[in-house]
Design an enzyme around this catalytic site. Structure first.
Site, PDB file in Angstrom:
ATOM      1  N   TYR A  64     -19.502 -32.437  40.968  1.00 19.85           N
ATOM      2  CA  TYR A  64     -18.268 -32.043  40.290  1.00 19.85           C
ATOM      3  C   TYR A  64     -18.157 -32.837  38.988  1.00 19.85           C
ATOM      4  O   TYR A  64     -18.367 -34.052  38.977  1.00 19.85           O
ATOM      5  CB  TYR A  64     -17.073 -32.336  41.196  1.00 19.85           C
ATOM      6  CG  TYR A  64     -15.725 -32.180  40.530  1.00 19.85           C
ATOM      7  CD1 TYR A  64     -15.102 -30.944  40.462  1.00 19.85           C
ATOM      8  CD2 TYR A  64     -15.074 -33.279  39.965  1.00 19.85           C
ATOM      9  CE1 TYR A  64     -13.862 -30.796  39.862  1.00 19.85           C
ATOM     10  CE2 TYR A  64     -13.834 -33.138  39.351  1.00 19.85           C
ATOM     11  CZ  TYR A  64     -13.233 -31.905  39.304  1.00 19.85           C
ATOM     12  OH  TYR A  64     -12.014 -31.770  38.687  1.00 19.85           O
ATOM     13  N   HIS A  65     -17.810 -32.152  37.898  1.00 25.79           N
ATOM     14  CA  HIS A  65     -17.767 -32.780  36.581  1.00 25.79           C
ATOM     15  C   HIS A  65     -16.353 -33.268  36.271  1.00 25.79           C
ATOM     16  O   HIS A  65     -15.427 -32.465  36.149  1.00 25.79           O
ATOM     17  CB  HIS A  65     -18.211 -31.785  35.516  1.00 25.79           C
ATOM     18  CG  HIS A  65     -18.710 -32.410  34.248  1.00 25.79           C
ATOM     19  ND1 HIS A  65     -18.024 -33.417  33.599  1.00 25.79           N
ATOM     20  CD2 HIS A  65     -19.831 -32.177  33.509  1.00 25.79           C
ATOM     21  CE1 HIS A  65     -18.702 -33.773  32.517  1.00 25.79           C
ATOM     22  NE2 HIS A  65     -19.807 -33.047  32.441  1.00 25.79           N
TER      23      HIS A  65
END
Length: 330
Positions: free
Chosen positions: A129-130
């Site tokens: 997840y960014h």
């Protein structure tokens, strides 16, 4: 000017330093009641200082990037002769920078890495997840290098390769823009490769609800299938509380969709607790489709978020977690 200074200390009741300074400024400028203006200015500074800090702190990360670049240039200059005879002249440089960033993560965020046993000895595709910035990934790579002496390549957005001075940093750490063939080749060479399918859009426009913004992207899944490697899901707790964006402003979202550049302002840099969790690998299956594998990977990352992140995220709570013990699972 001398007369003004003497008048400050003359008489039975000498002025305070601030009063004296106000008196001198009034004499110099000829502005009456300048003390009222100064008081108002000091009040504005006091009120706006916290706001200024949250926009200034992200600059610390930028400064660390350019310090890293400077160190690499110095290292290259000192090792020019070795370059012709060494298999990988940058090994020492990577260790130096890994120590620098790992130290920053430990001190500023109390950074922890959990689930390293889930990283295979051979190649694998790390999918994460960014957050608003990739600082958690940088800490992950640094800790991985410090503890396991492993290099993890990563796919980055094209705009990163246009940042001034970044070329040497990207080359040394195996940052690639894609395409799919390059990703498959990297994995077939036996390396770890990381990718955030949400990319810049997820970084800028996700929020404290930790919504995964992958749209219908499945290219990363096809890469894993073509390279016949497992996918390793990864998530960092409180990554949205360390840095946040103003992505909720609609005009900024429209501007990004038009020019595809990260024009949304960042704020934060808060010393919240960061813990990276690596989930169980999703093994290669020869008969699975890219759509199925992408959905399976998204579900795995979502499960890590639900297990390790309190939603909605809260900056104060994330700060307090610096003082809470956490049972290690690895």
């Amino acid at each position: 000017m001398t007369g003004g200074n003497e008048s400050c200390i003359a008489g039975p009741m000498p002025m305070s330093y601030l009063s004296c300074l106000t008196y001198i400024l009034q004499e110099w400028t000829g502005v009456e009641h300048i003390g009222d203006y100064l008081s108002y200015a000091f009040y504005l500074v006091w009120v706006l200082f916290p706001l200024a800090v949250v926009f200034i702190l992200p600059g610390v990360i930028v400064a660390l990037f350019y310090i890293s670049i400077l160190l690499l240039h110095i290292y290259k200059r000192k090792n020019e002769l070795k370059e012709a005879y060494s298999h990988d002249v940058w090994t020492g440089a990577r260790e130096m920078l890994a120590t620098l960033w790992d130290g920053h993560g430990r001190i500023w965020h109390g950074y922890e890495l959990h689930g390293v046993k889930n990283i295979p000895e051979g190649p694998g595709l790390v999918v994460f997840y960014h957050g608003a910035t990739p600082v958690d990934y940088i800490y992950f790579v640094a800790r991985l290098h410090v503890t396991m002496k492993r290099l993890c390549h990563v796919v980055a957005d094209h705009f990163v390769f246009r940042l001034p001075g970044f070329k040497i940093l990207l080359d040394v750490h195996g940052v690639i823009p894609g395409p799919r063939e390059a990703c498959v080749s990297t994995l077939k060479e036996g390396h770890l490769l990381a990718i955030a399918p949400g990319g810049v859009r997820e970084a800028l426009f996700s929020d404290e609800m930790y919504t995964i913004l992958w749209s219908d992207r499945k290219g990363f899944a096809q890469v894993a299938i073509d390279a016949k490697v497992p996918i390793i899901p990864m998530f960092t707790q409180n990554v949205r509380e360390g840095f946040r964006t103003l992505g909720g402003i609609k005009v900024l979202r429209s501007l990004y969709e038009r020019i595809r550049l990260p024009v949304v302002p960042l704020y934060g840099g808060f010393p919240v607790k960061l813990r990276t969790f690596i989930g169980e690998p999703i093994p290669y299956e020869p008969n699975i489709t890219a759509e199925e594998l992408a959905a399976k990977t998204k579900a795995a990352v979502q499960a890590l978020i639900e297990k390790h992140q309190k939603i909605p995220g809260n900056i104060f709570r994330a700060l307090m977690e610096r003082f809470q013990s956490h049972k290690k699972d690895d």
